[in-house]
Design a protein around this motif. Sequence first.
Motif, PDB file in Angstrom:
ATOM      1  N   GLN A 237      -1.918   3.608  -1.658  1.00 40.54           N
ATOM      2  CA  GLN A 237      -2.716   4.344  -0.676  1.00 40.54           C
ATOM      3  C   GLN A 237      -1.909   5.462  -0.012  1.00 40.54           C
ATOM      4  OE1 GLN A 237      -4.689   1.773   2.120  1.00 40.54           O
ATOM      5  NE2 GLN A 237      -5.585   0.473   0.532  1.00 40.54           N
ATOM      6  N   THR A 238      -0.595   5.278   0.055  1.00 42.51           N
ATOM      7  CA  THR A 238       0.280   6.303   0.633  1.00 42.51           C
ATOM      8  C   THR A 238       1.503   6.469  -0.251  1.00 42.51           C
ATOM      9  OG1 THR A 238      -0.405   5.722   2.891  1.00 42.51           O
ATOM     10  CG2 THR A 238       1.616   7.020   2.646  1.00 42.51           C
TER      11      THR A 238
ATOM     12  N   CYS B 284      -5.274   8.647  -2.587  1.00 41.58           N
ATOM     13  CA  CYS B 284      -3.904   8.373  -2.144  1.00 41.58           C
ATOM     14  C   CYS B 284      -3.441   9.510  -1.238  1.00 41.58           C
ATOM     15  CB  CYS B 284      -2.978   8.231  -3.337  1.00 41.58           C
ATOM     16  SG  CYS B 284      -1.235   8.002  -2.901  1.00 41.58           S
ATOM     17  N   GLU B 285      -2.996   9.170  -0.056  1.00 42.68           N
ATOM     18  CA  GLU B 285      -2.461  10.164   0.872  1.00 42.68           C
ATOM     19  C   GLU B 285      -0.998  10.439   0.525  1.00 42.68           C
ATOM     20  OE1 GLU B 285      -1.527  10.702   5.672  1.00 42.68           O
ATOM     21  OE2 GLU B 285      -2.236   8.783   4.850  1.00 42.68           O
ATOM     22  N   CYS B 286      -0.615  11.692   0.501  1.00 46.44           N
ATOM     23  CA  CYS B 286       0.777  12.065   0.208  1.00 46.44           C
ATOM     24  C   CYS B 286       1.492  12.478   1.484  1.00 46.44           C
ATOM     25  CB  CYS B 286       0.829  13.216  -0.800  1.00 46.44           C
ATOM     26  SG  CYS B 286       0.348  12.732  -2.467  1.00 46.44           S
ATOM     27  N   VAL B 287       2.745  12.071   1.564  1.00 43.44           N
ATOM     28  CA  VAL B 287       3.599  12.445   2.688  1.00 43.44           C
ATOM     29  C   VAL B 287       4.853  13.090   2.107  1.00 43.44           C
ATOM     30  CG1 VAL B 287       4.869  11.641   4.711  1.00 43.44           C
ATOM     31  CG2 VAL B 287       2.749  10.489   4.020  1.00 43.44           C
TER      32      VAL B 287
ATOM     33  N   ASN C 169      -4.643  12.990  -4.077  1.00 45.57           N
ATOM     34  CA  ASN C 169      -5.714  12.944  -3.074  1.00 45.57           C
ATOM     35  C   ASN C 169      -7.062  12.593  -3.692  1.00 45.57           C
ATOM     36  OD1 ASN C 169      -3.956  13.630  -1.008  1.00 45.57           O
ATOM     37  ND2 ASN C 169      -4.340  15.827  -1.176  1.00 45.57           N
TER      38      ASN C 169
ATOM     39  N   GLU D 146       0.777  15.223   4.569  1.00 46.14           N
ATOM     40  CA  GLU D 146       1.500  15.205   5.829  1.00 46.14           C
ATOM     41  C   GLU D 146       2.950  15.538   5.548  1.00 46.14           C
ATOM     42  OE1 GLU D 146       1.556  12.429   9.570  1.00 46.14           O
ATOM     43  OE2 GLU D 146       0.267  11.549   8.018  1.00 46.14           O
TER      44      GLU D 146
ATOM     45  N   LYS E 210       0.800  -1.222   0.000  1.00 43.56           N
ATOM     46  CA  LYS E 210       0.000   0.000   0.000  1.00 43.56           C
ATOM     47  C   LYS E 210       0.837   1.280   0.000  1.00 43.56           C
ATOM     48  CE  LYS E 210      -3.818  -2.188   2.515  1.00 43.56           C
ATOM     49  NZ  LYS E 210      -4.686  -2.129   3.721  1.00 43.56           N
ATOM     50  N   VAL E 211       2.140   1.164   0.300  1.00 42.56           N
ATOM     51  CA  VAL E 211       2.995   2.340   0.470  1.00 42.56           C
ATOM     52  C   VAL E 211       4.121   2.326  -0.563  1.00 42.56           C
ATOM     53  CG1 VAL E 211       4.481   3.641   2.055  1.00 42.56           C
ATOM     54  CG2 VAL E 211       2.494   2.383   2.934  1.00 42.56           C
TER      55      VAL E 211
ATOM     56  N   TYR F 127       4.896   4.644   8.971  1.00 41.33           N
ATOM     57  CA  TYR F 127       3.923   3.977   8.096  1.00 41.33           C
ATOM     58  C   TYR F 127       4.140   2.480   7.966  1.00 41.33           C
ATOM     59  CZ  TYR F 127       1.747   8.313   6.714  1.00 41.33           C
ATOM     60  OH  TYR F 127       1.051   9.504   6.732  1.00 41.33           O
TER      61      TYR F 127
ATOM     62  N   VAL G 124       5.001   8.473  -0.413  1.00 35.47           N
ATOM     63  CA  VAL G 124       5.967   9.277   0.320  1.00 35.47           C
ATOM     64  C   VAL G 124       6.884   9.954  -0.695  1.00 35.47           C
ATOM     65  CG1 VAL G 124       7.782   9.293   2.070  1.00 35.47           C
ATOM     66  CG2 VAL G 124       5.879   7.654   2.246  1.00 35.47           C
TER      67      VAL G 124
END
Length: 276
Positions: A199-200, A231-234, A227, A258, A167-168, A270, A202
């Motif tokens: 999903q994430t 998908c969450e961005c870091v 987004n 984040e 997922k990352v 994560y 980085v």
Amino acid sequence: MGLTMEKQYAEYFSNNSNDFQEKLLSEAGNVREKIEEILLVGNIDLLNNAHKLVMYSIGEQNVSLNEFARMEGVSWAKHNLTLAFKLEWVQAIRRTVWYFLERFDVDSENKPSHENFFELERQVNDRIDQFLNGFFLSYSKFKDDLIKSQQAMVEDLSVPIIPISPKVCVLPLIGKIDLFRSNTIEEKALMEIARLRIQTLVMDLSGIAQMETEVIHHMMRTIDGANMMGCECVITGLRPEIVRTITKLGLTFENKAETKATLQQALEDYLTPTVS
């Protein structure tokens, strides 16, 4: 030009192949010194290929001529051989062909009519030009395809999305980012988010010393796009110079992504829950 004359011409050129070769070499001074080198580099037999072109130019083999031109173009492009040599060589073949066509008429005491002569002139010159056109088109296509494949490879290397869990993924960015590269980053990132169902993501910017205003705006749009795809961005590794530029523009990552001080911190945050 009738079939009978075509056969007579073909026989005449075949019977005088040695004389034809000597005359051709005298016409192509610069290429003459490169014949052996071209044979070694590209396995291209210029003398044998010259004979083929002559036979095609006085015969009715358009399909074979087109395929011959295509293969010659690919071979020439594949081995980065100089186009100037090819052009000089083909023009030398043209001059030599006409020299021997004239000699044929003298030796056979043939006196062609004006109509027959101009028909012959159109056929021979048109087919040599047809070869040149096919050759250059094939050469250009091969070079264009090569450039596109190399560009795609460079783009893949410039946007290395690395899966570290189902997922990352991590996108480490290094070096200068201009508007063209930021477009590539956006396209590749969104495509990989969809393909890998990330999903994430980085995005590590520790290798980026500075960003232009247009690039920062584009980066924000990339994050918005991610987004929208769930998908969450870091963001990690932001340098002080870039932070100052972002704040001067009145921009912020709040509600967009984040931020973490380092890539290591993000991975610990994560991945630790996934491992446990």
